[in-house]
Design a protein around this motif. Structure first.
Motif, PDB file in Angstrom:
ATOM      1  N   LEU A 114       0.778  -1.312  -0.156  1.00 44.47           N
ATOM      2  CA  LEU A 114      -0.194   0.474  -0.390  1.00 44.47           C
ATOM      3  C   LEU A 114       1.425   1.493  -0.318  1.00 44.47           C
ATOM      4  CD1 LEU A 114      -2.772   0.826   0.241  1.00 44.47           C
ATOM      5  CD2 LEU A 114      -2.214   0.984   2.694  1.00 44.47           C
ATOM      6  N   TRP A 115       0.664   1.980  -0.949  1.00 46.17           N
ATOM      7  CA  TRP A 115       1.335   3.486  -0.958  1.00 46.17           C
ATOM      8  C   TRP A 115      -0.084   4.774  -0.868  1.00 46.17           C
ATOM      9  CZ3 TRP A 115       2.208  -0.214  -4.080  1.00 46.17           C
ATOM     10  CH2 TRP A 115       3.856  -0.749  -3.803  1.00 46.17           C
ATOM     11  N   PRO A 116       0.074   5.763  -0.133  1.00 44.41           N
ATOM     12  CA  PRO A 116      -0.864   6.533   0.092  1.00 44.41           C
ATOM     13  C   PRO A 116      -0.794   7.726  -1.407  1.00 44.41           C
ATOM     14  CG  PRO A 116       1.012   7.401   1.513  1.00 44.41           C
ATOM     15  CD  PRO A 116       1.371   5.901   1.135  1.00 44.41           C
ATOM     16  N   ALA A 117      -1.054   8.111  -1.829  1.00 41.81           N
ATOM     17  CA  ALA A 117      -1.169   9.106  -4.046  1.00 41.81           C
ATOM     18  C   ALA A 117      -0.299  10.128  -3.151  1.00 41.81           C
ATOM     19  CB  ALA A 117      -2.927   9.295  -3.869  1.00 41.81           C
ATOM     20  N   TRP A 118      -0.803  10.621  -1.853  1.00 40.98           N
ATOM     21  CA  TRP A 118       0.345  11.849  -1.476  1.00 40.98           C
ATOM     22  C   TRP A 118       0.791  11.756   0.408  1.00 40.98           C
ATOM     23  CZ3 TRP A 118       1.953  14.196  -5.078  1.00 40.98           C
ATOM     24  CH2 TRP A 118       1.066  14.125  -6.601  1.00 40.98           C
ATOM     25  N   PRO A 119       1.566  11.799   0.651  1.00 42.54           N
ATOM     26  CA  PRO A 119       1.908  11.743   2.018  1.00 42.54           C
ATOM     27  C   PRO A 119       0.974  12.517   2.985  1.00 42.54           C
ATOM     28  CG  PRO A 119       4.232  11.338   1.014  1.00 42.54           C
ATOM     29  CD  PRO A 119       2.982  11.707  -0.255  1.00 42.54           C
ATOM     30  N   ALA A 120       0.777  11.905   4.073  1.00 46.68           N
ATOM     31  CA  ALA A 120      -0.586  12.713   4.994  1.00 46.68           C
ATOM     32  C   ALA A 120       0.631  13.071   5.507  1.00 46.68           C
ATOM     33  CB  ALA A 120      -1.286  11.952   5.265  1.00 46.68           C
ATOM     34  N   ARG A 121       0.119  14.340   6.147  1.00 41.88           N
ATOM     35  CA  ARG A 121       1.016  14.723   7.654  1.00 41.88           C
ATOM     36  C   ARG A 121       0.585  14.867   9.090  1.00 41.88           C
ATOM     37  NH1 ARG A 121       0.722  21.443   5.030  1.00 41.88           N
ATOM     38  NH2 ARG A 121       2.204  21.046   3.176  1.00 41.88           N
ATOM     39  N   PRO A 122       1.421  14.848   9.539  1.00 43.18           N
ATOM     40  CA  PRO A 122       0.815  14.100  10.682  1.00 43.18           C
ATOM     41  C   PRO A 122      -0.630  14.799  11.431  1.00 43.18           C
ATOM     42  CG  PRO A 122       3.333  14.600  10.937  1.00 43.18           C
ATOM     43  CD  PRO A 122       2.850  15.139   9.801  1.00 43.18           C
ATOM     44  N   GLY A 123      -1.416  14.376  11.753  1.00 49.86           N
ATOM     45  CA  GLY A 123      -2.164  14.690  11.882  1.00 49.86           C
ATOM     46  C   GLY A 123      -4.206  14.706  10.614  1.00 49.86           C
ATOM     47  N   GLN A 124      -3.215  14.317   9.750  1.00 47.75           N
ATOM     48  CA  GLN A 124      -3.991  14.487   8.926  1.00 47.75           C
ATOM     49  C   GLN A 124      -4.478  13.345   7.601  1.00 47.75           C
ATOM     50  OE1 GLN A 124      -1.755  17.587   5.952  1.00 47.75           O
ATOM     51  NE2 GLN A 124      -2.772  18.631   6.780  1.00 47.75           N
ATOM     52  N   ARG A 125      -5.173  12.511   8.725  1.00 48.60           N
ATOM     53  CA  ARG A 125      -4.902  10.707   8.285  1.00 48.60           C
ATOM     54  C   ARG A 125      -5.911  10.881   7.734  1.00 48.60           C
ATOM     55  NH1 ARG A 125      -7.541   5.513  11.359  1.00 48.60           N
ATOM     56  NH2 ARG A 125      -7.122   4.791  10.650  1.00 48.60           N
ATOM     57  N   GLU A 126      -7.435  12.147   7.362  1.00 51.46           N
ATOM     58  CA  GLU A 126      -8.753  11.806   6.697  1.00 51.46           C
ATOM     59  C   GLU A 126      -8.133  12.506   4.767  1.00 51.46           C
ATOM     60  OE1 GLU A 126     -12.832  14.045   6.160  1.00 51.46           O
ATOM     61  OE2 GLU A 126     -11.431  14.844   7.547  1.00 51.46           O
ATOM     62  N   ALA A 127      -7.125  13.350   5.065  1.00 46.33           N
ATOM     63  CA  ALA A 127      -6.811  13.996   4.280  1.00 46.33           C
ATOM     64  C   ALA A 127      -5.803  12.729   3.047  1.00 46.33           C
ATOM     65  CB  ALA A 127      -5.923  15.448   4.387  1.00 46.33           C
ATOM     66  N   GLY A 128      -5.440  12.428   4.286  1.00 47.54           N
ATOM     67  CA  GLY A 128      -3.969  10.816   3.493  1.00 47.54           C
ATOM     68  C   GLY A 128      -4.861  10.326   2.795  1.00 47.54           C
ATOM     69  N   MET A 129      -5.911   9.528   3.365  1.00 46.92           N
ATOM     70  CA  MET A 129      -7.199   8.630   2.616  1.00 46.92           C
ATOM     71  C   MET A 129      -7.867   8.945   1.942  1.00 46.92           C
ATOM     72  SD  MET A 129      -8.161   5.411   2.366  1.00 46.92           S
ATOM     73  CE  MET A 129      -7.544   4.541   3.493  1.00 46.92           C
ATOM     74  N   ARG A 130      -8.153  10.017   1.941  1.00 46.23           N
ATOM     75  CA  ARG A 130      -8.718  10.564   0.538  1.00 46.23           C
ATOM     76  C   ARG A 130      -8.648  10.794  -0.348  1.00 46.23           C
ATOM     77  NH1 ARG A 130     -14.221  10.974   1.474  1.00 46.23           N
ATOM     78  NH2 ARG A 130     -14.746  12.935   0.218  1.00 46.23           N
TER      79      ARG A 130
END
Length: 279
Positions: A149-165
């Motif tokens: 699994l790779w996130p499309a864009w690395p999420a910053r700390p505390g931005q898990r929602e933005a990272g998954m979406r």
């Protein structure tokens, strides 16, 4: 914890006419079969029909998941609903102890020439496809997926929602069934289930569990890595509809959709996680 079983082993072992799921075929919702594997079995049955006529292509596969099931032997059967000159429709039933637990419906269309004028194609995704120099990301929770699994864009700390979406890229490393390499259709079918968690992920985590998903294929998937780009979420009264686009290294190749319902177990998980995160 992540199951480090030999990646040469499939999610299912063959035992006569039955398919026996291994421990890593489980779902993040508990010790039950992951719904994505019902889709994989439907695609496997569809592949057998495609092998009989190379001019047919799978244009649509819908996977219905009727209920949660334990990790126990399954049976798979298929039947042709329509076998016409340009269209074939197949139905696959996945059963346990004689009771249906899921279904796949596939629409196969005959290849033909493109019209002289077609609408503009979807643009390529600007999220870069991972390559061999990019190691997959390990999940931080107690259930870690048995795929890369790779996130499309690395999420910053505390931005898990933005990272998954933002979407994900993923690569399955286990065969569906022992001794059977993953076909392009099986590979995208077991990946497409992820359109629901990607498009339905909220600030408190994943509050919906999907009841179905559909893949609309313009062409076959190429390569081993598939990207899930979210395109929209609608929900009301605990019922959600989600959309996405499937990509490979060559660009978009399929549209995805899923329906889901609010899941109290997911909310309980989110609340427990929030308590653990408190200082």
């Amino acid at each position: 914890m992540r199951d480090h079983t030999d990646p040469g082993l499939g999610f299912f072992a063959v035992d006569g006419d039955s398919l026996v799921p291994r421990a890593f075929a489980t779902s993040p919702w508990g010790g039950i079969l992951h719904g994505r594997l019902v889709g994989g079995l439907a695609a496997r049955e569809t592949d057998q029909a495609l092998a009989r006529d190379e001019e047919l292509v799978c244009a649509r596969l819908t996977v219905d998941m009727f209920r949660s099931v334990p990790l126990a032997p399954l049976s798979v059967s298929g039947r042709v609903i329509r076998d016409g000159r340009r269209i074939t429709v197949l139905e696959t039933t996945v059963a346990q102890c004689g009771e249906p637990i899921g279904r796949g419906t596939a629409v196969l269309l005959r290849r033909s020439e493109q019209p002289p004028s077609v609408p503009a194609q979807l643009p390529a995704w600007d999220a870069p496809c991972p390559d061999s120099s990019m190691p997959p990301v390990l999940a931080p929770d107690d259930w870690a997926p048995p795929w890369d699994l790779w996130p499309a864009w690395p999420a910053r700390p505390g931005q898990r929602e933005a990272g998954m979406r933002a979407g994900i890229w993923m690569r399955d490393t286990h065969p569906l069934v022992d001794g059977e390499p993953l076909s392009p259709l099986v590979r995208v079918s077991i990946a497409a289930d992820m359109v629901s968690p990607v498009a339905n992920f909220g600030a408190d985590g994943l509050g919906f569990i999907n009841a179905d998903y559909t893949i609309y294929l313009a062409r076959a998937m190429r390569g081993e890595i598939v990207g899930i780009q979210p395109r929209g979420h609608l929900s009301h009264d605990g019922v959600s509809a989600a959309q996405g686009i499937a990509h490979d290294a060559d660009g978009p190749f399929a549209l995805l959709g899923a329906t889901a319902l609010a899941n109290s177990f997911a909310r309980a998980q989110a609340n427990a996680q929030a308590k653990r995160d408190q200082p």
